[in-house]
Enzyme design. Structure first.
Site, PDB file in Angstrom:
ATOM      1  N   ARG A 136       0.695  -0.551   0.048  1.00 54.89           N
ATOM      2  CA  ARG A 136      -0.206   0.308  -0.052  1.00 54.89           C
ATOM      3  C   ARG A 136       1.101   1.671  -0.163  1.00 54.89           C
ATOM      4  NH1 ARG A 136      -5.441   1.433   3.258  1.00 54.89           N
ATOM      5  NH2 ARG A 136      -6.395   0.548   1.986  1.00 54.89           N
ATOM      6  N   HIS A 183      -7.330   0.935  -5.953  1.00 62.88           N
ATOM      7  CA  HIS A 183      -7.615  -0.278  -5.456  1.00 62.88           C
ATOM      8  C   HIS A 183      -8.005  -1.256  -5.311  1.00 62.88           C
ATOM      9  CE1 HIS A 183      -7.589  -1.071  -1.127  1.00 62.88           C
ATOM     10  NE2 HIS A 183      -8.925  -0.602  -1.114  1.00 62.88           N
ATOM     11  N   GLN A 230     -10.338  -4.027  -3.620  1.00 61.48           N
ATOM     12  CA  GLN A 230     -11.271  -3.225  -3.273  1.00 61.48           C
ATOM     13  C   GLN A 230     -12.401  -3.133  -4.386  1.00 61.48           C
ATOM     14  OE1 GLN A 230     -12.410  -0.880   0.203  1.00 61.48           O
ATOM     15  NE2 GLN A 230     -14.184  -1.855  -0.559  1.00 61.48           N
ATOM     16  N   ASP A 279     -17.251   7.062  -1.588  1.00 63.17           N
ATOM     17  CA  ASP A 279     -16.044   7.445  -1.121  1.00 63.17           C
ATOM     18  C   ASP A 279     -15.519   8.630  -0.035  1.00 63.17           C
ATOM     19  OD1 ASP A 279     -12.775   5.748  -0.191  1.00 63.17           O
ATOM     20  OD2 ASP A 279     -11.888   6.301  -2.189  1.00 63.17           O
ATOM     21  N   CYS A 325     -16.315   2.057   0.686  1.00 58.41           N
ATOM     22  CA  CYS A 325     -15.360   1.169   0.712  1.00 58.41           C
ATOM     23  C   CYS A 325     -15.037   1.054   2.492  1.00 58.41           C
ATOM     24  CB  CYS A 325     -14.582   1.743   0.515  1.00 58.41           C
ATOM     25  SG  CYS A 325     -13.967   2.997  -0.332  1.00 58.41           S
ATOM     26  N   ARG A 351     -13.882  -8.686   1.827  1.00 54.68           N
ATOM     27  CA  ARG A 351     -12.548  -8.152   1.379  1.00 54.68           C
ATOM     28  C   ARG A 351     -12.149  -9.597   2.119  1.00 54.68           C
ATOM     29  NH1 ARG A 351     -10.549  -3.196   1.202  1.00 54.68           N
ATOM     30  NH2 ARG A 351      -8.622  -4.302   0.166  1.00 54.68           N
TER      31      ARG A 351
HETATM   32  N1  NVA Z   1      -9.720   6.912  -1.665  1.00 56.54           N
HETATM   33  C1  NVA Z   1      -9.068   6.567  -0.386  1.00 56.54           C
HETATM   34  C2  NVA Z   1      -9.264   4.708  -0.670  1.00 56.54           C
HETATM   35  C3  NVA Z   1      -9.544   4.236   1.465  1.00 56.54           C
HETATM   36  C4  NVA Z   1      -9.968   2.860   1.575  1.00 56.54           C
HETATM   37  C5  NVA Z   1      -8.277   6.488  -0.133  1.00 56.54           C
HETATM   38  O1  NVA Z   1      -7.157   6.608  -0.694  1.00 56.54           O
HETATM   39  O2  NVA Z   1      -7.582   7.329   1.226  1.00 56.54           O
HETATM   40  N1   CP Z   2     -11.589  -0.178   2.595  1.00 56.17           N
HETATM   41  C1   CP Z   2     -10.536   0.194   3.010  1.00 56.17           C
HETATM   42  O1   CP Z   2      -8.958  -0.136   2.123  1.00 56.17           O
HETATM   43  O2   CP Z   2     -10.127   0.283   4.666  1.00 56.17           O
HETATM   44  P1   CP Z   2      -8.866   0.468   4.619  1.00 56.17           P
HETATM   45  O3   CP Z   2      -8.121   1.376   4.054  1.00 56.17           O
HETATM   46  O4   CP Z   2      -8.979   0.770   6.228  1.00 56.17           O
HETATM   47  O5   CP Z   2      -7.620  -0.495   3.762  1.00 56.17           O
END
Ligand code: NVA
Ligand code: CP
Length: 298
Positions: free
Chosen positions: A101, A128, A131, A217, A257, A285
């Site tokens: 990540r 992502h 997801q 989101d 999400c 997930r």
């Molecule tokens: N668009 C959000 C998704 C979180 C799971 C982010 O990147 O923070």
């Molecule tokens: N939806 C998602 O990816 O959640 P987290 O940021 O908690 O992993």
């Protein structure tokens, strides 16, 4: 060597295979026939916060018979400037797979290239993928199929989650509508490159009309905190609330999400009223991560 780096690079047949595997793996959770990660140790290199992705991969890797090593980027030399390609070459000689990540998509691509171990994108600024595979699986469970359905994404249409939806819609048989104010719409070049049945508009009511799924989101993705005030002001009219849901198809799903910011992109009333869908989506997930890893090893 297989990787899951994006939905942009994942063929439709592979998406279908992962979703089919998920169904079996979910049904067999308490009676697993195989432990494909026996004697394997996978690394999870995270440069951004996570609850669902971290826990689902850690639990999933253990349930598949392997060990998971959580490596916060701040705690390893990567956080002090060691290049990703050197990190990858070291880890590739010790680990059996990696879940990453981070910010730049290129870092995940470079890690896969230099490590030569199966590598999974657990969220970048661009995508992502894990997801959206879980979301598609949840829609299948709740509506029987995503085929022929209309999914409306409301909010920051240029964010990573929206972009993975775009690549899913470009390859699978459903309509994607994206409702965002102009500065938060995906670029016309991206939409043209993707193809598929995708509509982008700033008219949220039109986008929601008759839709089978309303999806949102956060308005401020990780790494964009400095833009928070501007984003909250610009996106204020793009909230999933009870009034908007009435314009969707009868029985439409509300999905998120997570994490959810109640009173911003979605109301508390909608989260609580659709909690079964939203938290099944979160649970899925886990099942999808296990399916992705199983598919990578095939
Ligand atoms: N668009 C959000 C998704 C979180 C799971 C982010 O990147 O923070
Ligand atoms: N939806 C998602 O990816 O959640 P987290 O940021 O908690 O992993």
């Amino acid at each position: 060597m297989k990787h899951l780096l994006s939905l942009e690079s994942l063929p439709a047949g592979d998406m279908a295979e992962i979703l089919a595997l998920t169904k079996t793996i979910k049904a067999m959770r308490n009676h697993p026939a195989e432990h494909p990660l026996r004697n394997q140790c996978w690394g999870m290199i995270f440069s951004k916060s996570s609850t669902r992705t971290r826990v689902s991969f850690e639990v999933g890797i253990r349930e598949l018979g392997g060990d998971a090593l959580f490596l916060s980027a701040n705690d390893i030399q990567l956080g002090r400037g060691e290049p990703i390609k050197d990190t990858a070459r070291v880890m590739g000689r010790m680990l059996h797979g990696a879940v990453i990540r981070t910010f730049a998509q290129q870092d995940v691509e470079d890690f896969a290239r230099y490590s030569n171990i199966p590598t999974i994108n657990a969220l970048t600024d661009d995508e992502h993928p894990c997801q959206i595979l879980a979301d598609l699986f949840t829609i299948q469970e709740k509506l029987g199929t995503y085929g022929g359905k209309t999914v409306t994404f409301i909010g920051d249409g240029a964010c990573n989650v929206s972009r993975s939806w775009i690549w899913a819609a470009s390859k699978l048989n459903f309509q994607l509508r994206i409702a965002s104010p102009k500065p938060f719409q995906p670029s016309p070049e991206l939409i043209a490159r993707a193809g598929g049945n995708i509509v982008v508009t700033d008219d949220v009511v039109a986008a929601v009309s008759g839709a089978d799924v309303l999806y949102t989101d956060v308005w401020v993705s990780m790494g964009l905190e400095r833009e928070a005030e501007y984003r909250l002001a610009q996106l204020a009219g793009y909230q999933i609330n009870a009034e908007l849901l009435k314009k969707a198809a009868p029985g439409a799903l509300a999905m998120h999400c997570l994490p959810a910011y109640r009173g911003k992109e979605i109301t508390d009333e909608v989260v609580e009223g659709h909690a079964d869908t939203i938290f099944t989506e979160a649970e899925n997930r886990l099942h999808v991560q296990k399916a992705i890893i199983t598919w990578l090893l095939k």
